[in-house]
Motif scaffolding. Structure first.
Motif, PDB file in Angstrom:
ATOM      1  N   ALA A 238       0.838  -1.204   0.000  1.00  0.00           N
ATOM      2  CA  ALA A 238       0.000   0.000   0.000  1.00  0.00           C
ATOM      3  C   ALA A 238       0.873   1.254   0.000  1.00  0.00           C
ATOM      4  O   ALA A 238       0.619   2.205  -0.743  1.00  0.00           O
ATOM      5  N   GLU A 239       1.935   1.230   0.792  1.00  0.00           N
ATOM      6  CA  GLU A 239       2.811   2.414   0.843  1.00  0.00           C
ATOM      7  C   GLU A 239       3.669   2.540  -0.415  1.00  0.00           C
ATOM      8  O   GLU A 239       3.997   3.647  -0.833  1.00  0.00           O
ATOM      9  N   THR A 240       3.996   1.404  -1.025  1.00  0.00           N
ATOM     10  CA  THR A 240       4.714   1.480  -2.311  1.00  0.00           C
ATOM     11  C   THR A 240       3.808   2.150  -3.344  1.00  0.00           C
ATOM     12  O   THR A 240       4.232   3.039  -4.087  1.00  0.00           O
ATOM     13  N   ALA A 241       2.543   1.735  -3.367  1.00  0.00           N
ATOM     14  CA  ALA A 241       1.594   2.310  -4.332  1.00  0.00           C
ATOM     15  C   ALA A 241       1.347   3.793  -4.053  1.00  0.00           C
ATOM     16  O   ALA A 241       1.198   4.597  -4.973  1.00  0.00           O
ATOM     17  N   ALA A 242       1.331   4.156  -2.774  1.00  0.00           N
ATOM     18  CA  ALA A 242       1.056   5.549  -2.406  1.00  0.00           C
ATOM     19  C   ALA A 242       2.308   6.425  -2.565  1.00  0.00           C
ATOM     20  O   ALA A 242       2.217   7.654  -2.502  1.00  0.00           O
ATOM     21  N   GLY A 243       3.451   5.798  -2.758  1.00  0.00           N
ATOM     22  CA  GLY A 243       4.696   6.567  -2.878  1.00  0.00           C
ATOM     23  C   GLY A 243       5.217   7.020  -1.524  1.00  0.00           C
ATOM     24  O   GLY A 243       6.058   7.923  -1.449  1.00  0.00           O
ATOM     25  N   SER A 244       4.731   6.400  -0.435  1.00  0.00           N
ATOM     26  CA  SER A 244       5.135   6.870   0.895  1.00  0.00           C
ATOM     27  C   SER A 244       6.026   5.862   1.634  1.00  0.00           C
ATOM     28  O   SER A 244       6.312   6.040   2.815  1.00  0.00           O
TER      29      SER A 244
ATOM     30  N   ALA B 244       1.181   7.597  -7.307  1.00  0.00           N
ATOM     31  CA  ALA B 244       2.278   8.470  -7.725  1.00  0.00           C
ATOM     32  C   ALA B 244       3.273   7.624  -8.504  1.00  0.00           C
ATOM     33  O   ALA B 244       3.377   6.425  -8.256  1.00  0.00           O
ATOM     34  N   PRO B 245       3.984   8.228  -9.485  1.00  0.00           N
ATOM     35  CA  PRO B 245       5.002   7.442 -10.190  1.00  0.00           C
ATOM     36  C   PRO B 245       6.025   6.928  -9.190  1.00  0.00           C
ATOM     37  O   PRO B 245       6.333   7.626  -8.222  1.00  0.00           O
ATOM     38  N   SER B 246       6.479   5.717  -9.405  1.00  0.00           N
ATOM     39  CA  SER B 246       7.381   5.116  -8.428  1.00  0.00           C
ATOM     40  C   SER B 246       8.792   5.016  -8.994  1.00  0.00           C
ATOM     41  O   SER B 246       8.968   4.674 -10.166  1.00  0.00           O
ATOM     42  N   PRO B 247       9.800   5.276  -8.168  1.00  0.00           N
ATOM     43  CA  PRO B 247      11.177   5.074  -8.635  1.00  0.00           C
ATOM     44  C   PRO B 247      11.463   3.591  -8.853  1.00  0.00           C
ATOM     45  O   PRO B 247      12.486   3.216  -9.407  1.00  0.00           O
ATOM     46  N   TRP B 248      10.557   2.734  -8.410  1.00  0.00           N
ATOM     47  CA  TRP B 248      10.770   1.289  -8.480  1.00  0.00           C
ATOM     48  C   TRP B 248       9.926   0.633  -9.565  1.00  0.00           C
ATOM     49  O   TRP B 248       9.661  -0.561  -9.520  1.00  0.00           O
ATOM     50  N   ASP B 249       9.509   1.461 -10.549  1.00  0.00           N
ATOM     51  CA  ASP B 249       8.670   0.981 -11.642  1.00  0.00           C
ATOM     52  C   ASP B 249       9.152  -0.317 -12.295  1.00  0.00           C
ATOM     53  O   ASP B 249       8.338  -1.157 -12.658  1.00  0.00           O
ATOM     54  N   GLY B 250      10.476  -0.441 -12.440  1.00  0.00           N
ATOM     55  CA  GLY B 250      11.046  -1.628 -13.098  1.00  0.00           C
ATOM     56  C   GLY B 250      10.594  -2.909 -12.416  1.00  0.00           C
ATOM     57  O   GLY B 250      10.280  -3.898 -13.069  1.00  0.00           O
ATOM     58  N   PHE B 251      10.531  -2.874 -11.095  1.00  0.00           N
ATOM     59  CA  PHE B 251      10.096  -4.065 -10.355  1.00  0.00           C
ATOM     60  C   PHE B 251       8.587  -4.271 -10.511  1.00  0.00           C
ATOM     61  O   PHE B 251       8.122  -5.393 -10.675  1.00  0.00           O
ATOM     62  N   ILE B 252       7.863  -3.158 -10.416  1.00  0.00           N
ATOM     63  CA  ILE B 252       6.395  -3.266 -10.488  1.00  0.00           C
ATOM     64  C   ILE B 252       6.007  -3.912 -11.824  1.00  0.00           C
ATOM     65  O   ILE B 252       5.180  -4.818 -11.883  1.00  0.00           O
TER      66      ILE B 252
END
Ligand code: MP5
Length: 215
Positions: free
Chosen positions: A25-31, A147-155
């Motif tokens: 949830a926090e990964t998705a929220a960017g927090s 929010a866009p995530s710096p970890w998009d590659g994993f997602i």
């Protein structure tokens, strides 16, 4: 009901706790704090290294109809390790001299022992459980991104079409294996699947909160 659907029905409590777990949830929220994500990157890198060995053992025991497709997972896992190395380098996360946490260690030992000492069917069920957990977890993140995530590659790695195809193949091969299995073996496969769900949850908890050995 196909066998994999029976498994997912029995595994619902673990899956409900997984989807929407605070780490996701926090990964998705960017927090999500950077330290928690770094924790996951470091531990999952170690996990995937051993997953390649786990799959190698399974390949050596696989029926001929399953072996060629299953073997392709080994190079795929090695390119996954390169993704970890790239992403970690870009974000300043070290992958050297990292000690496996108790949760990661226990999961890896469980996988390797299951592949080596249980039937092929049980090991294959465990692979399905781990892959399905990641497909569903990361798809959940993708669908709930705020929010866009710096970890998009994993997602993307675990929620894209190629990975979904792979999990669909695992699902149908598993259903074929289960259709030929005795009721006792099906019960053992179910037990392994439910344990995979528990270990997946422990892995998210460990990544979020950190975890240490007693000394
Ligand atoms: C997977 C993973 C997915 N990387 N880590 C855990 C804790 N569970 C499942 O497996 P793979 O082999 O990386 O697709």
């Amino acid at each position: 009901m196909p066998f994999h659907e029976q498994l997912l029905a029995l595994g619902r409590p673990a899956w409900s706790a997984m989807l929407g777990h605070a780490f996701l949830a926090e990964t998705a929220a960017g927090s999500l704090p950077d330290a928690a994500f770094a924790n996951w990157v470091q531990q999952d890198y170690l996990f995937v290294q051993q997953a390649a060995r786990f799959v190698s053992i399974l390949v050596s025991k696989a029926p001929s109809a399953i072996m060629p497709r299953l073997a392709l997972a080994i190079p795929a896992l090695h390119s996954e390790l390169e993704l970890f190395e790239r992403m970690a380098a870009e974000r300043g996360v070290t992958l050297h001299d990292v000690r496996m946490t108790p949760a990661c260690h226990a999961y890896v030992q469980f996988m390797l022992a299951a592949a080596a000492t249980c039937s092929f069917e049980e090991g294959f069920t465990l692979l399905y459980g781990a892959e399905k957990a990641y497909l569903d977890s990361w798809t959940w993140v993708r669908e709930n991104m705020k929010a866009p995530s710096p970890w998009d590659g994993f997602i993307h790695r675990w929620s894209d079409e190629a990975f979904r195809h792979w999990v669909n193949w695992l699902e149908s091969a598993l259903d074929t294996l289960a259709a030929r299995a005795s009721p006792t073996l099906r019960q053992e496969m179910t037990g392994i699947f439910l344990l995979a769900g528990q270990y997946e949850l422990r892995f998210w908890d460990m990544a979020l909160h950190g975890e240490r050995w007693p000394v």
